[in-house]
Design a protein around this motif. Structure first.
Motif, PDB file in Angstrom:
ATOM      1  N   ASP A   1       0.840  -1.197   0.000  1.00  0.00           N
ATOM      2  CA  ASP A   1       0.000   0.000   0.000  1.00  0.00           C
ATOM      3  C   ASP A   1       0.876   1.249   0.000  1.00  0.00           C
ATOM      4  O   ASP A   1       1.628   1.505   0.937  1.00  0.00           O
ATOM      5  CB  ASP A   1      -0.907  -0.010   1.231  1.00  0.00           C
ATOM      6  CG  ASP A   1      -1.857   1.186   1.262  1.00  0.00           C
ATOM      7  OD1 ASP A   1      -1.962   1.896   0.241  1.00  0.00           O
ATOM      8  OD2 ASP A   1      -2.485   1.407   2.322  1.00  0.00           O
ATOM      9  N   THR A   2       0.765   2.031  -1.061  1.00  0.00           N
ATOM     10  CA  THR A   2       1.504   3.292  -1.164  1.00  0.00           C
ATOM     11  C   THR A   2       0.561   4.468  -1.385  1.00  0.00           C
ATOM     12  O   THR A   2       1.003   5.545  -1.793  1.00  0.00           O
ATOM     13  CB  THR A   2       2.523   3.240  -2.322  1.00  0.00           C
ATOM     14  OG1 THR A   2       1.819   2.973  -3.545  1.00  0.00           O
ATOM     15  CG2 THR A   2       3.546   2.148  -2.078  1.00  0.00           C
ATOM     16  N   GLY A   3      -0.724   4.269  -1.137  1.00  0.00           N
ATOM     17  CA  GLY A   3      -1.683   5.346  -1.327  1.00  0.00           C
ATOM     18  C   GLY A   3      -2.075   5.489  -2.784  1.00  0.00           C
ATOM     19  O   GLY A   3      -1.827   4.611  -3.616  1.00  0.00           O
ATOM     20  N   ASP A   4      -2.699   6.615  -3.089  1.00  0.00           N
ATOM     21  CA  ASP A   4      -3.180   6.854  -4.441  1.00  0.00           C
ATOM     22  C   ASP A   4      -2.068   7.358  -5.352  1.00  0.00           C
ATOM     23  O   ASP A   4      -1.047   7.862  -4.891  1.00  0.00           O
ATOM     24  CB  ASP A   4      -4.314   7.879  -4.415  1.00  0.00           C
ATOM     25  CG  ASP A   4      -5.530   7.391  -3.648  1.00  0.00           C
ATOM     26  OD1 ASP A   4      -5.750   6.163  -3.643  1.00  0.00           O
ATOM     27  OD2 ASP A   4      -6.238   8.225  -3.057  1.00  0.00           O
ATOM     28  N   GLY A   5      -2.315   7.254  -6.633  1.00  0.00           N
ATOM     29  CA  GLY A   5      -1.392   7.814  -7.610  1.00  0.00           C
ATOM     30  C   GLY A   5      -0.430   6.785  -8.172  1.00  0.00           C
ATOM     31  O   GLY A   5       0.021   5.867  -7.480  1.00  0.00           O
ATOM     32  N   HIS A   6      -0.101   6.960  -9.440  1.00  0.00           N
ATOM     33  CA  HIS A   6       0.846   6.090 -10.126  1.00  0.00           C
ATOM     34  C   HIS A   6       2.230   6.210  -9.489  1.00  0.00           C
ATOM     35  O   HIS A   6       2.640   7.274  -9.031  1.00  0.00           O
ATOM     36  CB  HIS A   6       0.924   6.500 -11.597  1.00  0.00           C
ATOM     37  CG  HIS A   6       1.926   5.728 -12.397  1.00  0.00           C
ATOM     38  ND1 HIS A   6       1.746   4.417 -12.761  1.00  0.00           N
ATOM     39  CD2 HIS A   6       3.140   6.095 -12.903  1.00  0.00           C
ATOM     40  CE1 HIS A   6       2.781   4.009 -13.469  1.00  0.00           C
ATOM     41  NE2 HIS A   6       3.642   5.004 -13.565  1.00  0.00           N
TER      42      HIS A   6
ATOM     43  N   ILE B   1      12.589   2.035   0.630  1.00  0.00           N
ATOM     44  CA  ILE B   1      12.374   1.866  -0.797  1.00  0.00           C
ATOM     45  C   ILE B   1      12.057   3.238  -1.366  1.00  0.00           C
ATOM     46  O   ILE B   1      11.176   3.941  -0.859  1.00  0.00           O
ATOM     47  CB  ILE B   1      11.225   0.888  -1.100  1.00  0.00           C
ATOM     48  CG1 ILE B   1      11.562  -0.500  -0.543  1.00  0.00           C
ATOM     49  CG2 ILE B   1      10.967   0.806  -2.600  1.00  0.00           C
ATOM     50  CD1 ILE B   1      10.440  -1.508  -0.721  1.00  0.00           C
ATOM     51  N   LEU B   2      12.793   3.646  -2.373  1.00  0.00           N
ATOM     52  CA  LEU B   2      12.596   4.943  -3.011  1.00  0.00           C
ATOM     53  C   LEU B   2      11.918   4.751  -4.356  1.00  0.00           C
ATOM     54  O   LEU B   2      12.126   3.745  -5.035  1.00  0.00           O
ATOM     55  CB  LEU B   2      13.934   5.657  -3.204  1.00  0.00           C
ATOM     56  CG  LEU B   2      14.631   6.111  -1.927  1.00  0.00           C
ATOM     57  CD1 LEU B   2      15.541   5.033  -1.374  1.00  0.00           C
ATOM     58  CD2 LEU B   2      15.422   7.388  -2.173  1.00  0.00           C
ATOM     59  N   PHE B   3      11.118   5.732  -4.768  1.00  0.00           N
ATOM     60  CA  PHE B   3      10.453   5.673  -6.062  1.00  0.00           C
ATOM     61  C   PHE B   3       9.899   7.051  -6.388  1.00  0.00           C
ATOM     62  O   PHE B   3       9.995   7.985  -5.582  1.00  0.00           O
ATOM     63  CB  PHE B   3       9.345   4.608  -6.087  1.00  0.00           C
ATOM     64  CG  PHE B   3       8.400   4.626  -4.911  1.00  0.00           C
ATOM     65  CD1 PHE B   3       7.223   5.352  -4.941  1.00  0.00           C
ATOM     66  CD2 PHE B   3       8.684   3.875  -3.771  1.00  0.00           C
ATOM     67  CE1 PHE B   3       6.347   5.348  -3.870  1.00  0.00           C
ATOM     68  CE2 PHE B   3       7.816   3.871  -2.684  1.00  0.00           C
ATOM     69  CZ  PHE B   3       6.641   4.608  -2.735  1.00  0.00           C
ATOM     70  N   ASN B   4       9.353   7.188  -7.597  1.00  0.00           N
ATOM     71  CA  ASN B   4       8.621   8.410  -7.913  1.00  0.00           C
ATOM     72  C   ASN B   4       7.133   8.119  -7.828  1.00  0.00           C
ATOM     73  O   ASN B   4       6.668   7.035  -8.189  1.00  0.00           O
ATOM     74  CB  ASN B   4       8.996   8.956  -9.286  1.00  0.00           C
ATOM     75  CG  ASN B   4       8.884   7.960 -10.406  1.00  0.00           C
ATOM     76  OD1 ASN B   4       9.856   7.254 -10.700  1.00  0.00           O
ATOM     77  ND2 ASN B   4       7.721   7.901 -11.057  1.00  0.00           N
ATOM     78  N   SER B   5       6.394   9.080  -7.295  1.00  0.00           N
ATOM     79  CA  SER B   5       4.977   8.871  -7.007  1.00  0.00           C
ATOM     80  C   SER B   5       4.184  10.136  -7.319  1.00  0.00           C
ATOM     81  O   SER B   5       4.694  11.251  -7.184  1.00  0.00           O
ATOM     82  CB  SER B   5       4.795   8.506  -5.524  1.00  0.00           C
ATOM     83  OG  SER B   5       3.430   8.508  -5.161  1.00  0.00           O
ATOM     84  N   GLU B   6       2.938   9.914  -7.710  1.00  0.00           N
ATOM     85  CA  GLU B   6       2.010  11.028  -7.921  1.00  0.00           C
ATOM     86  C   GLU B   6       1.080  11.219  -6.720  1.00  0.00           C
ATOM     87  O   GLU B   6       0.077  11.923  -6.823  1.00  0.00           O
ATOM     88  CB  GLU B   6       1.203  10.783  -9.194  1.00  0.00           C
ATOM     89  CG  GLU B   6       2.054  10.715 -10.450  1.00  0.00           C
ATOM     90  CD  GLU B   6       1.268  10.333 -11.694  1.00  0.00           C
ATOM     91  OE1 GLU B   6       0.025  10.509 -11.691  1.00  0.00           O
ATOM     92  OE2 GLU B   6       1.880   9.845 -12.655  1.00  0.00           O
ATOM     93  N   ALA B   7       1.437  10.625  -5.595  1.00  0.00           N
ATOM     94  CA  ALA B   7       0.549  10.640  -4.432  1.00  0.00           C
ATOM     95  C   ALA B   7       0.424  12.015  -3.790  1.00  0.00           C
ATOM     96  O   ALA B   7      -0.517  12.255  -3.032  1.00  0.00           O
ATOM     97  CB  ALA B   7       1.035   9.634  -3.390  1.00  0.00           C
TER      98      ALA B   7
END
Length: 303
Positions: free
Chosen positions: A173-178, A191-197
């Motif tokens: 679960d990372t919330g909403d957004g791609h 863990i690192l990533f790019n998110s639109e959340a």
């Protein structure tokens, strides 16, 4: 993750007329980046350093290539022979022990193969998802990938984890957004990533991290640009990421973009920035050298 690869059967990218692949290596010092390879014949993407620090692995034409580095220009790339692996995209990572390479096939599955070449093994099952690999845990036991339901034509990506030996994955679960580009920190804590959340603006990806065991997202960069693919150096002191112009949807090719180098103590203030013509293929995977002194990226200028 390749922009059109939410549908299987896509073809490898090719250079446009008058376009070149330029492979660069830059350092954490102030020296200018070094052009190590240039070609107008093969579109190469997403460099990983090999475990010896003297070669790069890149994909091109659906295959994996090794580019040996020297003091000047690199030699011509040589194909890494892989058997039982379909054409691959630009999502590939090297195992921490340097023995294997993990690959995303254009069929939407993940594979493992010997780094020197040989027979590949499919790791993912028919779980209704497309799988796009980006990270491996520092102990080599867990893969982090993006899962997209098949048949959605590019729906929102979700973070998933699975055993590196193969087996079912589990969504996190990372919330909403791609999201895209999930990658473990070298110490395994994050863990690192790019998110639109963190935004309601379509496509406005920002760099974030979350505890590897799950938890709230922490925004690392707050910018007006669209920021993708955070990659930490092996010693954890530095990171690179790629900025697209504001309003960009996804991570397309052939745009004016910028590769940023930052200290992990201050993500908001780049130490060095490299404007270039590129985007897709420029910095999709971790391109840091084993000694954390250099990183690789690709540009695609058009004459």
């Amino acid at each position: 993750m390749t922009e059109a690869s939410a549908d299987t059967g896509m073809r490898p990218r090719e250079l446009a007329p008058g376009q070149r692949t330029c492979v660069w290596v830059a350092g954490t010092d102030s020296a200018p980046p070094r052009l190590v390879h240039e070609t107008s014949h093969l579109l190469l993407e997403a460099p990983n350093f090999g475990p010896d620090g003297r070669s790069l692995l890149l994909n091109g034409a659906g295959r994996l290539w090794r580019l040996e580095l020297g003091d000047g220009r690199a030699a011509e790339p040589k194909e890494v022979p892989l058997h039982g692996v379909p054409p691959i995209n630009n999502d590939h990572v090297v195992s921490p022990d340097g023995r294997h390479v993990y690959l995303s096939g254009m069929d939407g599955h993940l594979y493992r193969a010997p780094l020197s070449g040989g027979a590949g093994t499919r790791l993912t099952g028919e779980d209704g998802s497309l799988h796009f690999l980006h990270g491996i845990g520092p102990d080599g036991g867990t893969l982090a990938y993006v899962a997209i339901p098949r048949g959605t034509g590019g729906g929102p990506g979700r973070l998933a984890l699975m055993p590196a030996e193969g087996g079912p994955g589990r969504l996190v679960d990372t919330g909403d957004g791609h999201l895209d580009g999930p990658e473990y920190a070298p110490d395994g804590r994050w863990i690192l990533f790019n998110s639109e959340a963190f935004t309601t603006a379509p496509g406005h990806a920002q760099i974030v991290r979350m505890p590897a065991g799950g938890g709230p997202l922490e925004r690392l960069v707050d910018s007006e640009t669209v920021d993708w693919f955070p990659h930490l150096s092996p010693d954890g002191r530095f990171a690179t990421y790629l900025s697209f112009p504001a309003g960009t949807l996804g991570h397309p090719a052939d745009l004016d973009v910028t590769v940023h180098l930052v200290s992990t103590e201050d993500w908001r203030t780049p130490l060095r920035s490299f404007p270039l013509f590129g985007g897709q293929g420029t910095l999709n995977v971790n391109g840091w050298s084993p000694d954390s002194s250099r990183f690789a990226f690709v540009s695609y200028p058009v004459s």
